[in-house]
Design an enzyme around this catalytic site. Structure first.
Site, PDB file in Angstrom:
ATOM      1  N   LYS A   1      65.034 -15.133  22.390  1.00 30.88           N
ATOM      2  CA  LYS A   1      64.434 -15.017  21.059  1.00 30.88           C
ATOM      3  C   LYS A   1      65.450 -15.345  19.963  1.00 30.88           C
ATOM      4  CE  LYS A   1      63.027 -10.790  21.849  1.00 30.88           C
ATOM      5  NZ  LYS A   1      63.349 -10.718  23.296  1.00 30.88           N
ATOM      6  N   THR A   2      66.640 -14.756  20.046  1.00 25.92           N
ATOM      7  CA  THR A   2      67.680 -15.031  19.047  1.00 25.92           C
ATOM      8  C   THR A   2      68.125 -16.485  19.118  1.00 25.92           C
ATOM      9  OG1 THR A   2      68.458 -12.743  19.177  1.00 25.92           O
ATOM     10  CG2 THR A   2      69.966 -14.367  18.236  1.00 25.92           C
TER      11      THR A   2
ATOM     12  N   ASP B   1      65.957  -9.281  13.751  1.00 19.80           N
ATOM     13  CA  ASP B   1      65.707  -8.823  15.116  1.00 19.80           C
ATOM     14  C   ASP B   1      65.108  -7.413  15.081  1.00 19.80           C
ATOM     15  OD1 ASP B   1      65.651  -8.953  17.844  1.00 19.80           O
ATOM     16  OD2 ASP B   1      67.812  -8.733  18.139  1.00 19.80           O
TER      17      ASP B   1
ATOM     18  N   THR C   1      60.732  -6.953  20.927  1.00 16.39           N
ATOM     19  CA  THR C   1      60.429  -6.699  22.331  1.00 16.39           C
ATOM     20  C   THR C   1      59.189  -5.826  22.456  1.00 16.39           C
ATOM     21  OG1 THR C   1      61.898  -4.774  22.305  1.00 16.39           O
ATOM     22  CG2 THR C   1      62.843  -6.873  23.027  1.00 16.39           C
TER      23      THR C   1
ATOM     24  N   ARG D   1      69.838 -14.541  30.057  1.00 18.56           N
ATOM     25  CA  ARG D   1      71.006 -13.738  29.686  1.00 18.56           C
ATOM     26  C   ARG D   1      71.651 -13.118  30.922  1.00 18.56           C
ATOM     27  NH1 ARG D   1      69.842  -9.009  25.651  1.00 18.56           N
ATOM     28  NH2 ARG D   1      69.490 -10.771  24.251  1.00 18.56           N
TER      29      ARG D   1
END
Length: 340
Positions: free
Chosen positions: A62-63, A107, A156, A215
């Site tokens: 997402k980032t 975020d 999330t 990740r």
């Protein structure tokens, strides 16, 4: 340090493993295809891109995607998070510093309190904010005009984003878990960036144990590299990968010790369920939100847990994976549909 922490942050002598362009982003094909159209159209109109809400489990990009949006638009990228914005004045400062068409990334946007959220409504719709200066009878309303900008929010927990805020995002992107083949390609790309040689089957095995999450794949790749370096191996071979995973407690499905504890609590203490999240949290000694956001989505996705109206249920596959006999052959009843 957990597998879920941000292992994409480069060290002093290592390159960032994050892609910086849409063409470098692996997976999420429909999301990327549509986003490329939206960005190209905004560039042709020379307007700011509509506000973007990106949702999905941790570690899916997402980032990274928010940063790519700014790169593709050729504008500055300002990152922050809702928990870091403790006052309305902090949010106003971020907004007023933005230049034309720039990207503000927030975020955990579901973490805004109502007053801060309400400041965003006119900013997102009409590019201005209302401030009250002073107190009591001396208070004055002040309207500040903003430059057109794009707000990219990430969450999330999309269900916790209020409907008024959610409706102000013109573009909604939902990231899903990656396939094993996509994970293999991600591992190969990261290995190239780190100048690592992978033997036959190594990239696929690392990707397969990475919980379908880039990740975690990058974290596992670096940890396997450590074992290979200690063994003086110039090429990371499959046996070294398997040895490293055994040492780290990462099994063939990518589950770690906490995942297995959750399943064991369900099966051994609560007879496979159904049980609510709070009793599991108490026994595990972990916050409910952490279990729901970090561990549970993958356990549900791979078919080890079902979420029913009555609570969490361990599936037949969970018993088999842990090697525990299933006395009642317990599975989710047909009249209790999954909530995930």
């Amino acid at each position: 340090m957990s597998l879920r922490e941000d292992w994409n942050q480069p060290g002093e002598d290592e390159p960032s493993l994050r892609p910086t362009k849409l063409s470098e982003f692996i997976g999420q094909k429909e999301v990327i295809s549509n986003l490329s159209v939206y960005i190209e159209a905004a560039k042709k109109r020379k307007n700011s891109l509509d506000h973007v809400l990106i949702s999905g489990p941790p570690g899916l990009g997402k980032t990274t995607l928010a940063n790519i949006i700014a790169n593709e638009l050729g504008v500055a990228f300002t990152p922050t998070s809702a928990p870091a914005i403790s006052k309305g004045a902090d949010l106003v400062r971020f907004l007023t510093l933005l230049k034309s068409n720039e990207v503000l990334f927030i975020d955990e946007i579901h973490g805004f309190i109502k007053k801060q959220e309400e400041l965003l409504y006119p900013a997102m719709e009409n590019f201005f904010v209302d401030l009250v200066v002073g107190e009591g009878v001396t208070a004055n309303a002040l309207q500040i005009q903003l430059q057109p900008f794009t707000l990219v929010g990430a969450t999330t927990r999309s269900g916790l984003v209020s409907d008024p805020l959610k409706s102000r995002f013109g573009i909604h992107l939902k990231l899903d878990f990656y396939t094993d083949e996509e994970m293999k390609i991600i591992v190969e790309r990261s290995a190239d960036l780190l100048a690592l040689q992978l033997g036959k089957g190594a990239a696929l095995e690392i990707g397969r144990r990475s919980r379908k999450t880039p990740r975690i794949a990058n974290h596992l790749l670096k940890r396997v590299r450590d074992f290979a370096e200690v063994k003086n191996e110039k090429t990371i071979e499959l046996p070294t990968c398997e040895f490293a995973f055994n040492r780290m407690g990462v099994d063939e499905l990518g589950l770690d010790s906490v995942d297995r504890q959750i399943l064991e609590i369900l099966i051994n203490r609560y007879s496979g369920g159904p049980v609510g999240i709070k009793p599991i949290s108490v026994v595990l000694g972990e916050e409910e939100r952490t279990i729901e956001d970090t561990y549970e989505p993958f356990l549900v996705r791979v078919g080890l847990i079902d979420r029913t109206p009555q609570g969490r249920v361990a599936t037949k596959k969970a018993y088999e994976h842990l090697g525990i006999p299933n006395p009642g052959n317990k599975e989710r009843p047909d009249d209790a549909p999954s909530l995930f």
